[in-house]
Scaffold this motif. Sequence first.
Motif, PDB file in Angstrom:
ATOM      1  N   ILE A 167     -43.926  10.327  75.422  1.00 56.39           N
ATOM      2  CA  ILE A 167     -44.808   9.347  75.630  1.00 56.39           C
ATOM      3  C   ILE A 167     -44.360   8.074  76.098  1.00 56.39           C
ATOM      4  O   ILE A 167     -44.804   7.292  76.870  1.00 56.39           O
ATOM      5  CB  ILE A 167     -45.751   9.159  74.454  1.00 56.39           C
ATOM      6  N   GLY A 168     -43.053   7.680  75.766  1.00 54.33           N
ATOM      7  CA  GLY A 168     -42.456   6.437  75.960  1.00 54.33           C
ATOM      8  C   GLY A 168     -42.328   5.892  77.436  1.00 54.33           C
ATOM      9  O   GLY A 168     -42.653   4.933  77.553  1.00 54.33           O
ATOM     10  N   LEU A 169     -41.977   7.014  78.350  1.00 47.04           N
ATOM     11  CA  LEU A 169     -41.840   6.481  79.796  1.00 47.04           C
ATOM     12  C   LEU A 169     -43.464   6.425  80.540  1.00 47.04           C
ATOM     13  O   LEU A 169     -43.511   5.831  81.432  1.00 47.04           O
ATOM     14  CB  LEU A 169     -41.014   7.615  80.371  1.00 47.04           C
ATOM     15  N   SER A 170     -44.428   7.255  79.825  1.00 38.67           N
ATOM     16  CA  SER A 170     -45.836   7.004  80.187  1.00 38.67           C
ATOM     17  C   SER A 170     -46.077   5.582  79.725  1.00 38.67           C
ATOM     18  O   SER A 170     -46.926   5.096  80.550  1.00 38.67           O
ATOM     19  CB  SER A 170     -46.635   8.041  79.651  1.00 38.67           C
ATOM     20  N   ILE A 171     -45.621   5.184  78.824  1.00 38.15           N
ATOM     21  CA  ILE A 171     -46.017   3.592  78.373  1.00 38.15           C
ATOM     22  C   ILE A 171     -45.395   2.838  78.970  1.00 38.15           C
ATOM     23  O   ILE A 171     -46.052   1.710  79.783  1.00 38.15           O
ATOM     24  CB  ILE A 171     -45.488   3.463  76.803  1.00 38.15           C
ATOM     25  N   VAL A 172     -44.146   2.991  79.685  1.00 32.50           N
ATOM     26  CA  VAL A 172     -43.442   2.068  80.616  1.00 32.50           C
ATOM     27  C   VAL A 172     -44.258   1.955  81.830  1.00 32.50           C
ATOM     28  O   VAL A 172     -44.584   0.734  82.480  1.00 32.50           O
ATOM     29  CB  VAL A 172     -41.949   2.549  80.871  1.00 32.50           C
ATOM     30  N   LYS A 173     -44.569   3.146  82.601  1.00 27.34           N
ATOM     31  CA  LYS A 173     -45.474   3.434  83.811  1.00 27.34           C
ATOM     32  C   LYS A 173     -46.636   2.389  83.308  1.00 27.34           C
ATOM     33  O   LYS A 173     -47.044   1.689  84.388  1.00 27.34           O
ATOM     34  CB  LYS A 173     -45.810   4.790  83.862  1.00 27.34           C
ATOM     35  N   ALA A 174     -47.492   2.566  82.424  1.00 26.14           N
ATOM     36  CA  ALA A 174     -48.751   2.071  82.093  1.00 26.14           C
ATOM     37  C   ALA A 174     -48.617   0.574  81.980  1.00 26.14           C
ATOM     38  O   ALA A 174     -49.355  -0.279  82.651  1.00 26.14           O
ATOM     39  CB  ALA A 174     -49.344   2.584  80.943  1.00 26.14           C
ATOM     40  N   ILE A 175     -47.383   0.170  81.339  1.00 28.78           N
ATOM     41  CA  ILE A 175     -47.272  -1.443  81.333  1.00 28.78           C
ATOM     42  C   ILE A 175     -46.718  -2.014  82.542  1.00 28.78           C
ATOM     43  O   ILE A 175     -47.524  -3.037  83.077  1.00 28.78           O
ATOM     44  CB  ILE A 175     -46.019  -1.612  80.195  1.00 28.78           C
ATOM     45  N   GLN A 176     -45.828  -1.381  83.424  1.00 28.60           N
ATOM     46  CA  GLN A 176     -45.574  -2.009  84.656  1.00 28.60           C
ATOM     47  C   GLN A 176     -46.847  -2.086  85.723  1.00 28.60           C
ATOM     48  O   GLN A 176     -46.817  -2.950  86.345  1.00 28.60           O
ATOM     49  CB  GLN A 176     -44.487  -1.110  85.105  1.00 28.60           C
ATOM     50  N   ASP A 177     -47.717  -0.908  85.533  1.00 27.19           N
ATOM     51  CA  ASP A 177     -48.759  -0.861  86.293  1.00 27.19           C
ATOM     52  C   ASP A 177     -49.770  -1.872  86.041  1.00 27.19           C
ATOM     53  O   ASP A 177     -50.179  -2.565  87.043  1.00 27.19           O
ATOM     54  CB  ASP A 177     -49.412   0.638  86.359  1.00 27.19           C
ATOM     55  N   SER A 178     -49.751  -2.301  84.795  1.00 28.59           N
ATOM     56  CA  SER A 178     -50.841  -3.195  84.401  1.00 28.59           C
ATOM     57  C   SER A 178     -50.506  -4.752  84.658  1.00 28.59           C
ATOM     58  O   SER A 178     -51.010  -5.666  84.868  1.00 28.59           O
ATOM     59  CB  SER A 178     -50.939  -3.182  82.815  1.00 28.59           C
ATOM     60  N   ARG A 187     -44.995  -6.593  75.802  1.00 21.12           N
ATOM     61  CA  ARG A 187     -44.741  -5.372  76.634  1.00 21.12           C
ATOM     62  C   ARG A 187     -43.593  -5.135  77.233  1.00 21.12           C
ATOM     63  O   ARG A 187     -42.985  -4.075  77.470  1.00 21.12           O
ATOM     64  CB  ARG A 187     -45.712  -5.396  77.689  1.00 21.12           C
ATOM     65  N   VAL A 188     -43.033  -6.280  77.812  1.00 21.36           N
ATOM     66  CA  VAL A 188     -41.475  -6.144  78.416  1.00 21.36           C
ATOM     67  C   VAL A 188     -40.613  -5.710  77.305  1.00 21.36           C
ATOM     68  O   VAL A 188     -39.585  -4.787  77.481  1.00 21.36           O
ATOM     69  CB  VAL A 188     -41.172  -7.363  79.185  1.00 21.36           C
ATOM     70  N   GLU A 189     -40.648  -6.062  76.085  1.00 22.31           N
ATOM     71  CA  GLU A 189     -39.848  -5.816  74.984  1.00 22.31           C
ATOM     72  C   GLU A 189     -39.938  -4.300  74.818  1.00 22.31           C
ATOM     73  O   GLU A 189     -39.029  -3.390  74.355  1.00 22.31           O
ATOM     74  CB  GLU A 189     -40.242  -6.557  73.891  1.00 22.31           C
ATOM     75  N   GLU A 190     -40.876  -3.852  75.006  1.00 25.72           N
ATOM     76  CA  GLU A 190     -41.558  -2.340  74.589  1.00 25.72           C
ATOM     77  C   GLU A 190     -40.902  -1.613  75.872  1.00 25.72           C
ATOM     78  O   GLU A 190     -40.336  -0.477  75.706  1.00 25.72           O
ATOM     79  CB  GLU A 190     -42.940  -2.283  74.637  1.00 25.72           C
ATOM     80  N   VAL A 191     -40.945  -1.969  77.015  1.00 24.72           N
ATOM     81  CA  VAL A 191     -40.448  -1.452  78.156  1.00 24.72           C
ATOM     82  C   VAL A 191     -38.886  -1.103  77.997  1.00 24.72           C
ATOM     83  O   VAL A 191     -38.029  -0.168  78.296  1.00 24.72           O
ATOM     84  CB  VAL A 191     -40.752  -1.914  79.524  1.00 24.72           C
ATOM     85  N   LEU A 192     -38.224  -2.400  77.467  1.00 25.39           N
ATOM     86  CA  LEU A 192     -36.790  -2.307  77.325  1.00 25.39           C
ATOM     87  C   LEU A 192     -36.305  -1.373  76.321  1.00 25.39           C
ATOM     88  O   LEU A 192     -35.362  -0.634  76.374  1.00 25.39           O
ATOM     89  CB  LEU A 192     -36.279  -3.726  77.030  1.00 25.39           C
ATOM     90  N   THR A 193     -37.071  -1.378  75.067  1.00 24.14           N
ATOM     91  CA  THR A 193     -36.743  -0.326  74.115  1.00 24.14           C
ATOM     92  C   THR A 193     -36.957   0.880  74.178  1.00 24.14           C
ATOM     93  O   THR A 193     -36.280   1.812  73.812  1.00 24.14           O
ATOM     94  CB  THR A 193     -37.860  -0.777  72.667  1.00 24.14           C
ATOM     95  N   ASN A 194     -37.820   1.338  75.080  1.00 23.58           N
ATOM     96  CA  ASN A 194     -38.359   2.763  75.711  1.00 23.58           C
ATOM     97  C   ASN A 194     -36.830   2.956  76.306  1.00 23.58           C
ATOM     98  O   ASN A 194     -36.323   4.173  76.153  1.00 23.58           O
ATOM     99  CB  ASN A 194     -39.435   2.758  76.349  1.00 23.58           C
ATOM    100  N   TYR A 195     -36.765   2.215  77.366  1.00 24.37           N
ATOM    101  CA  TYR A 195     -35.360   2.456  78.272  1.00 24.37           C
ATOM    102  C   TYR A 195     -33.986   2.554  77.652  1.00 24.37           C
ATOM    103  O   TYR A 195     -33.355   3.605  77.647  1.00 24.37           O
ATOM    104  CB  TYR A 195     -35.308   1.445  79.159  1.00 24.37           C
ATOM    105  N   LEU A 196     -33.864   1.677  76.610  1.00 22.92           N
ATOM    106  CA  LEU A 196     -32.628   1.737  75.696  1.00 22.92           C
ATOM    107  C   LEU A 196     -32.542   2.867  74.632  1.00 22.92           C
ATOM    108  O   LEU A 196     -31.431   3.438  74.532  1.00 22.92           O
ATOM    109  CB  LEU A 196     -32.374   0.589  75.219  1.00 22.92           C
ATOM    110  N   THR A 197     -33.692   3.094  74.161  1.00 22.32           N
ATOM    111  CA  THR A 197     -33.762   4.259  73.248  1.00 22.32           C
ATOM    112  C   THR A 197     -33.397   5.393  73.966  1.00 22.32           C
ATOM    113  O   THR A 197     -32.552   6.351  73.464  1.00 22.32           O
ATOM    114  CB  THR A 197     -35.196   4.120  72.578  1.00 22.32           C
TER     115      THR A 197
END
Length: 178
Positions: free
Chosen positions: A144-155, A72-82
Amino acid sequence: MDEAGRMNRMVNELLTLNNIEFGKEGAEMARFDLTAVIRGVLERLGLQIEKEGIRVVFDEKGECFVWADEFRVEEVLTNYLTNAIHHCAGAKEIRVILQRAGNLVYTFVQNTGAPIPEEDLSKVWVKFYKVDKARTREYGGSGIGLSIVKAIQDSMNQQYGVRNTPDGVEFWFTLEGA
């Protein structure tokens, strides 16, 4: 085919978001080196970064172990960097910074370019919200990417945020140090 590919990505992102938000996929917490994960994501995005003529500065200070869900952290980084790649302008530079503060590790992803209008800063985490709809369509962003970041960090009970800087935008998130 491009449209079908974009729709497929959006459906997969929605499924991921739904599973995280409704707790169908529990976080698999483990100790891992965040520096190595950042290097891996930067390497994976390397062709895109090179194509856009962007200079990336990652001030590595060695290993940085954290306790989190590595996938999930990799997904957060990928969304931010993309996002940083797609919105990079001006000096065309992206900076990735790791910073320890007590038991937390902050990761900052900064890009040069236009700031996000102040009234939109809090809305970027909302599903399908796009600050510049026409520009986002150019690169196929779904909103949707930043919504996923929010959900991951909240989880993972961690923080995240965004702020404008003098020369661009900075997104950040925290993880528990290990």
